[in-house]
Design a protein around this motif. Structure first.
Motif, PDB file in Angstrom:
ATOM      1  N   CYS A  21       0.851  -1.183   0.000  1.00  0.00           N
ATOM      2  CA  CYS A  21       0.000   0.000   0.000  1.00  0.00           C
ATOM      3  C   CYS A  21       0.889   1.236   0.000  1.00  0.00           C
ATOM      4  O   CYS A  21       1.784   1.360   0.842  1.00  0.00           O
ATOM      5  CB  CYS A  21      -0.907   0.004   1.219  1.00  0.00           C
ATOM      6  N   ALA A  22       0.650   2.131  -0.934  1.00  0.00           N
ATOM      7  CA  ALA A  22       1.390   3.390  -1.008  1.00  0.00           C
ATOM      8  C   ALA A  22       0.498   4.517  -0.532  1.00  0.00           C
ATOM      9  O   ALA A  22      -0.646   4.639  -0.976  1.00  0.00           O
ATOM     10  CB  ALA A  22       1.847   3.642  -2.432  1.00  0.00           C
ATOM     11  N   LEU A  23       1.029   5.314   0.368  1.00  0.00           N
ATOM     12  CA  LEU A  23       0.295   6.421   0.981  1.00  0.00           C
ATOM     13  C   LEU A  23       0.833   7.739   0.448  1.00  0.00           C
ATOM     14  O   LEU A  23       2.045   7.937   0.371  1.00  0.00           O
ATOM     15  CB  LEU A  23       0.479   6.350   2.498  1.00  0.00           C
ATOM     16  N   SER A  24      -0.053   8.646   0.072  1.00  0.00           N
ATOM     17  CA  SER A  24       0.381   9.958  -0.414  1.00  0.00           C
ATOM     18  C   SER A  24      -0.544  11.025   0.140  1.00  0.00           C
ATOM     19  O   SER A  24      -1.655  10.733   0.571  1.00  0.00           O
ATOM     20  CB  SER A  24       0.388   9.992  -1.943  1.00  0.00           C
ATOM     21  N   GLY A  25      -0.051  12.249   0.121  1.00  0.00           N
ATOM     22  CA  GLY A  25      -0.847  13.356   0.619  1.00  0.00           C
ATOM     23  C   GLY A  25      -0.320  13.889   1.941  1.00  0.00           C
ATOM     24  O   GLY A  25       0.838  13.693   2.293  1.00  0.00           O
ATOM     25  N   SER A  26      -1.186  14.567   2.678  1.00  0.00           N
ATOM     26  CA  SER A  26      -0.818  15.185   3.951  1.00  0.00           C
ATOM     27  C   SER A  26      -0.865  14.133   5.053  1.00  0.00           C
ATOM     28  O   SER A  26      -1.942  13.697   5.450  1.00  0.00           O
ATOM     29  CB  SER A  26      -1.776  16.341   4.259  1.00  0.00           C
ATOM     30  N   ILE A  27       0.302  13.773   5.538  1.00  0.00           N
ATOM     31  CA  ILE A  27       0.414  12.672   6.495  1.00  0.00           C
ATOM     32  C   ILE A  27       0.772  13.233   7.859  1.00  0.00           C
ATOM     33  O   ILE A  27       1.717  14.013   8.002  1.00  0.00           O
ATOM     34  CB  ILE A  27       1.485  11.663   6.031  1.00  0.00           C
ATOM     35  N   SER A  28       0.042  12.826   8.865  1.00  0.00           N
ATOM     36  CA  SER A  28       0.291  13.317  10.208  1.00  0.00           C
ATOM     37  C   SER A  28       1.458  12.568  10.836  1.00  0.00           C
ATOM     38  O   SER A  28       1.741  11.418  10.481  1.00  0.00           O
ATOM     39  CB  SER A  28      -0.960  13.163  11.075  1.00  0.00           C
ATOM     40  N   SER A  29       2.130  13.204  11.769  1.00  0.00           N
ATOM     41  CA  SER A  29       3.306  12.580  12.393  1.00  0.00           C
ATOM     42  C   SER A  29       2.898  11.344  13.194  1.00  0.00           C
ATOM     43  O   SER A  29       3.637  10.364  13.243  1.00  0.00           O
ATOM     44  CB  SER A  29       4.030  13.578  13.284  1.00  0.00           C
ATOM     45  N   LEU A  30       1.752  11.409  13.843  1.00  0.00           N
ATOM     46  CA  LEU A  30       1.217  10.245  14.542  1.00  0.00           C
ATOM     47  C   LEU A  30       0.113   9.660  13.675  1.00  0.00           C
ATOM     48  O   LEU A  30      -0.810  10.382  13.284  1.00  0.00           O
ATOM     49  CB  LEU A  30       0.662  10.619  15.911  1.00  0.00           C
ATOM     50  N   ASN A  31       0.205   8.405  13.371  1.00  0.00           N
ATOM     51  CA  ASN A  31      -0.825   7.807  12.513  1.00  0.00           C
ATOM     52  C   ASN A  31      -0.861   6.293  12.669  1.00  0.00           C
ATOM     53  O   ASN A  31       0.052   5.686  13.237  1.00  0.00           O
ATOM     54  CB  ASN A  31      -0.598   8.191  11.051  1.00  0.00           C
ATOM     55  N   THR A  32      -1.911   5.743  12.176  1.00  0.00           N
ATOM     56  CA  THR A  32      -2.104   4.290  12.189  1.00  0.00           C
ATOM     57  C   THR A  32      -2.485   3.843  10.785  1.00  0.00           C
ATOM     58  O   THR A  32      -3.345   4.468  10.154  1.00  0.00           O
ATOM     59  CB  THR A  32      -3.223   3.888  13.164  1.00  0.00           C
ATOM     60  N   MET A  33      -1.840   2.811  10.311  1.00  0.00           N
ATOM     61  CA  MET A  33      -2.232   2.211   9.034  1.00  0.00           C
ATOM     62  C   MET A  33      -2.656   0.775   9.291  1.00  0.00           C
ATOM     63  O   MET A  33      -2.191   0.149  10.256  1.00  0.00           O
ATOM     64  CB  MET A  33      -1.084   2.250   8.031  1.00  0.00           C
TER      65      MET A  33
END
Length: 119
Positions: A21-33
């Motif tokens: 899975c490739a993630l793009s865009g505005s990514i928060s420093s804390l996150n869960t995938m």
């Protein structure tokens, strides 16, 4: 935020597949995938999740067989699926949530990728 999943396909029982899975865009420093799946006639269920700090959770049904991993520098997530069973057949979705906590339908979801385990 956009999520692009790949790597689904057909495999025999006992085989392996790797989803990416490739993630793009505005990514928060804390996150869960995470990865969810939905089989025909069944509810969508969490397969595995991973925070940006590497903390992981797994569904009991996949523990010891599936491994979730992330590359934060590349904004990618993988799901290595070994010892696949027919009951693993489903559409798999990659997901993203800003912050920590349970991923919800209101978070970000990618398009599904089909995994079929059959002899």
């Amino acid at each position: 935020v956009q999520l692009q999943a790949s790597g689904g396909g057909s495999v025999q029982p006992g085989g392996s597949l790797r989803l990416s899975c490739a993630l793009s865009g505005s990514i928060s420093s804390l996150n869960t995938m995470g990865w969810f799946r939905q089989a025909p006639g069944k509810q969508r269920e969490l397969v595995a999740s991973c925070r940006e700090d590497g903390s992981t959770t797994y569904a009991d049904s996949v523990k010891g067989r599936f491994t979730i991993s992330r590359d934060n520098a590349k904004n990618t997530m993988n799901l290595q699926m070994n010892s696949l069973r027919s009951e693993d057949t489903a559409v798999y979705y990659c997901t993203y949530r800003r912050g920590w906590g349970a991923i919800k339908l209101t978070d970000y979801w990618g398009q599904g990728t089909q995994v079929t385990v059959s002899s």
